[in-house]
Design a protein around this motif. Sequence first.
Motif, PDB file in Angstrom:
ATOM      1  N   TYR A  59       0.459  -1.546  -0.226  1.00 46.30           N
ATOM      2  CA  TYR A  59       0.020  -0.351  -0.189  1.00 46.30           C
ATOM      3  C   TYR A  59       0.568   1.479  -0.170  1.00 46.30           C
ATOM      4  N   ALA A  60       2.038   1.337   0.683  1.00 48.09           N
ATOM      5  CA  ALA A  60       2.876   2.403   0.619  1.00 48.09           C
ATOM      6  C   ALA A  60       3.347   2.501  -0.503  1.00 48.09           C
ATOM      7  N   GLN A  61       3.703   1.627  -1.592  1.00 52.31           N
ATOM      8  CA  GLN A  61       3.820   2.046  -2.674  1.00 52.31           C
ATOM      9  C   GLN A  61       3.127   2.426  -3.605  1.00 52.31           C
ATOM     10  N   GLU A  62       2.068   2.229  -3.306  1.00 56.39           N
ATOM     11  CA  GLU A  62       1.197   2.636  -4.000  1.00 56.39           C
ATOM     12  C   GLU A  62       0.310   3.844  -3.495  1.00 56.39           C
ATOM     13  N   VAL A  63       0.613   4.669  -2.957  1.00 54.63           N
ATOM     14  CA  VAL A  63       0.676   5.905  -2.298  1.00 54.63           C
ATOM     15  C   VAL A  63       1.886   6.535  -3.088  1.00 54.63           C
ATOM     16  N   LYS A  64       3.210   5.917  -2.989  1.00 55.71           N
ATOM     17  CA  LYS A  64       4.185   6.322  -3.972  1.00 55.71           C
ATOM     18  C   LYS A  64       3.556   6.976  -4.972  1.00 55.71           C
ATOM     19  N   LYS A  65       3.141   5.926  -5.365  1.00 57.68           N
ATOM     20  CA  LYS A  65       3.361   5.646  -6.744  1.00 57.68           C
ATOM     21  C   LYS A  65       2.182   6.968  -7.383  1.00 57.68           C
ATOM     22  N   VAL A  66       0.985   7.121  -6.275  1.00 56.16           N
ATOM     23  CA  VAL A  66      -0.191   9.062  -6.801  1.00 56.16           C
ATOM     24  C   VAL A  66       0.574   9.555  -6.451  1.00 56.16           C
ATOM     25  N   ALA A  67       0.940   9.997  -5.258  1.00 52.31           N
ATOM     26  CA  ALA A  67       2.139  10.873  -4.909  1.00 52.31           C
ATOM     27  C   ALA A  67       2.451  11.427  -6.131  1.00 52.31           C
ATOM     28  N   ASP A  68       3.236  11.058  -6.616  1.00 52.70           N
ATOM     29  CA  ASP A  68       4.974  10.931  -7.480  1.00 52.70           C
ATOM     30  C   ASP A  68       3.917  11.075  -8.734  1.00 52.70           C
ATOM     31  N   SER A  69       2.773  10.975  -8.790  1.00 53.07           N
ATOM     32  CA  SER A  69       2.003  11.493 -10.583  1.00 53.07           C
ATOM     33  C   SER A  69       1.536  12.383  -9.724  1.00 53.07           C
ATOM     34  N   PHE A  70       1.168  13.429  -8.987  1.00 51.25           N
ATOM     35  CA  PHE A  70       0.305  14.262  -8.957  1.00 51.25           C
ATOM     36  C   PHE A  70       1.880  15.356  -8.685  1.00 51.25           C
ATOM     37  N   GLN A  71       2.642  15.137  -8.118  1.00 53.41           N
ATOM     38  CA  GLN A  71       4.066  15.721  -7.905  1.00 53.41           C
ATOM     39  C   GLN A  71       4.639  16.407  -9.559  1.00 53.41           C
ATOM     40  N   LYS A  72       4.649  15.403  -9.988  1.00 51.03           N
ATOM     41  CA  LYS A  72       5.129  15.328 -11.171  1.00 51.03           C
ATOM     42  C   LYS A  72       4.315  16.562 -12.311  1.00 51.03           C
ATOM     43  N   ALA A  73       2.948  16.383 -12.565  1.00 49.04           N
ATOM     44  CA  ALA A  73       1.719  17.327 -12.543  1.00 49.04           C
ATOM     45  C   ALA A  73       1.381  18.316 -11.818  1.00 49.04           C
ATOM     46  N   ASN A  74       2.753  18.381 -10.918  1.00 50.17           N
ATOM     47  CA  ASN A  74       2.836  19.755 -10.184  1.00 50.17           C
ATOM     48  C   ASN A  74       0.938  20.325  -9.985  1.00 50.17           C
ATOM     49  N   ALA A  75       0.506  19.390  -9.452  1.00 48.98           N
ATOM     50  CA  ALA A  75      -0.505  19.748  -8.966  1.00 48.98           C
ATOM     51  C   ALA A  75      -1.316  20.910  -7.577  1.00 48.98           C
ATOM     52  N   SER A  76      -2.313  21.255  -7.864  1.00 53.48           N
ATOM     53  CA  SER A  76      -2.672  21.889  -6.420  1.00 53.48           C
ATOM     54  C   SER A  76      -3.068  21.406  -5.600  1.00 53.48           C
ATOM     55  N   ILE A  77      -3.217  20.942  -4.301  1.00 57.96           N
ATOM     56  CA  ILE A  77      -4.182  20.041  -3.204  1.00 57.96           C
ATOM     57  C   ILE A  77      -5.228  19.705  -4.474  1.00 57.96           C
ATOM     58  N   PRO A  78      -6.316  20.694  -5.060  1.00 58.64           N
ATOM     59  CA  PRO A  78      -7.417  20.086  -4.889  1.00 58.64           C
ATOM     60  C   PRO A  78      -7.418  19.024  -5.814  1.00 58.64           C
ATOM     61  N   GLN A  79      -6.183  19.431  -7.064  1.00 57.42           N
ATOM     62  CA  GLN A  79      -6.144  18.597  -7.971  1.00 57.42           C
ATOM     63  C   GLN A  79      -5.040  16.936  -7.692  1.00 57.42           C
ATOM     64  N   ALA A  80      -4.491  17.393  -6.993  1.00 54.34           N
ATOM     65  CA  ALA A  80      -3.785  16.100  -5.790  1.00 54.34           C
ATOM     66  C   ALA A  80      -5.260  15.527  -5.743  1.00 54.34           C
ATOM     67  N   MET A  81      -5.822  16.000  -4.953  1.00 54.18           N
ATOM     68  CA  MET A  81      -7.026  14.811  -4.062  1.00 54.18           C
ATOM     69  C   MET A  81      -8.101  14.404  -5.519  1.00 54.18           C
ATOM     70  N   ASP A  82      -7.766  14.693  -6.407  1.00 51.38           N
ATOM     71  CA  ASP A  82      -8.838  14.194  -8.199  1.00 51.38           C
ATOM     72  C   ASP A  82      -7.926  12.951  -8.080  1.00 51.38           C
ATOM     73  N   PHE A  83      -6.314  12.670  -8.319  1.00 49.86           N
ATOM     74  CA  PHE A  83      -6.064  11.719  -8.391  1.00 49.86           C
ATOM     75  C   PHE A  83      -6.417  10.534  -7.552  1.00 49.86           C
ATOM     76  N   VAL A  84      -5.670  11.652  -6.525  1.00 51.54           N
ATOM     77  CA  VAL A  84      -6.435  10.680  -4.970  1.00 51.54           C
ATOM     78  C   VAL A  84      -7.121   9.615  -5.221  1.00 51.54           C
ATOM     79  N   LEU A  85      -8.734  10.463  -5.415  1.00 50.85           N
ATOM     80  CA  LEU A  85     -10.070   9.567  -4.713  1.00 50.85           C
ATOM     81  C   LEU A  85     -10.194   8.910  -6.829  1.00 50.85           C
ATOM     82  N   ASP A  86      -9.656   9.582  -7.561  1.00 50.17           N
ATOM     83  CA  ASP A  86      -9.523   8.377  -8.998  1.00 50.17           C
ATOM     84  C   ASP A  86      -8.517   7.360  -8.304  1.00 50.17           C
ATOM     85  N   TYR A  87      -7.264   7.152  -8.085  1.00 53.54           N
ATOM     86  CA  TYR A  87      -7.187   5.908  -7.911  1.00 53.54           C
ATOM     87  C   TYR A  87      -7.770   5.389  -6.575  1.00 53.54           C
TER      88      TYR A  87
END
Length: 193
Positions: A59-87
């Motif tokens: 699960y930690a590996q999965e969370v890291k992949k999601v975090a890396d994807s929103f960091q690469k996209a330079n996402a705002s917190i609301p955008q990052a939550m979109d990544f998280v909720l989709d995941y």
Amino acid sequence: MNDNTSETKLMMAQALKKLIKDRPFSKVTVQDIVSECNINRNTFYYHFESNYDLLYFAYAQEVKKVADSFQKANASIPQAMDFVLDYIDQNIPLCQCAYDSLGETQLKTIFEKDLYEMVRATIEYFGDENSVKFTEDFKTYIGFSYTELLSSQIIWYIKHNGEMDKEIFKKYFQTFFTATLKSVMEEAIKKGF
């Protein structure tokens, strides 16, 4: 960790993720995992103490992949939550398994580092936009406070998946988070934090 060790651990994590789609975590045995990976039990126990240890790692590996994807996209917190909720929506068996088997405290530990860095970056961005330098103490305090909030919201969404429309949840979250963080930072500017 060398490449073989890393590959073996990731292979077992993928096997676990596959197996819990078909059955409850409590019914997945070490033998199931080693059979799926075509390795022996000693290899499993070389890397992990138990299925719970493997679940935490997976699960930690999965969370890291999601975090890396929103960091690469330079996402705002609301955008990052979109990544998280989709995941979460796409991987609900794994997310609910992690919630049920590891518990809220362990999940918060997994989420903490990446969320904290994202909140700190948001505070830094707000300070730069307003030509303000916040104190380290303030950034740390607000960072941990909002990390706790974000973690709790993610856990609530996992726990109650499907009980609230995702778009409504996002609107509530974005309204609350954006308004309160902006208000806190504006007040900090006034008080010289």
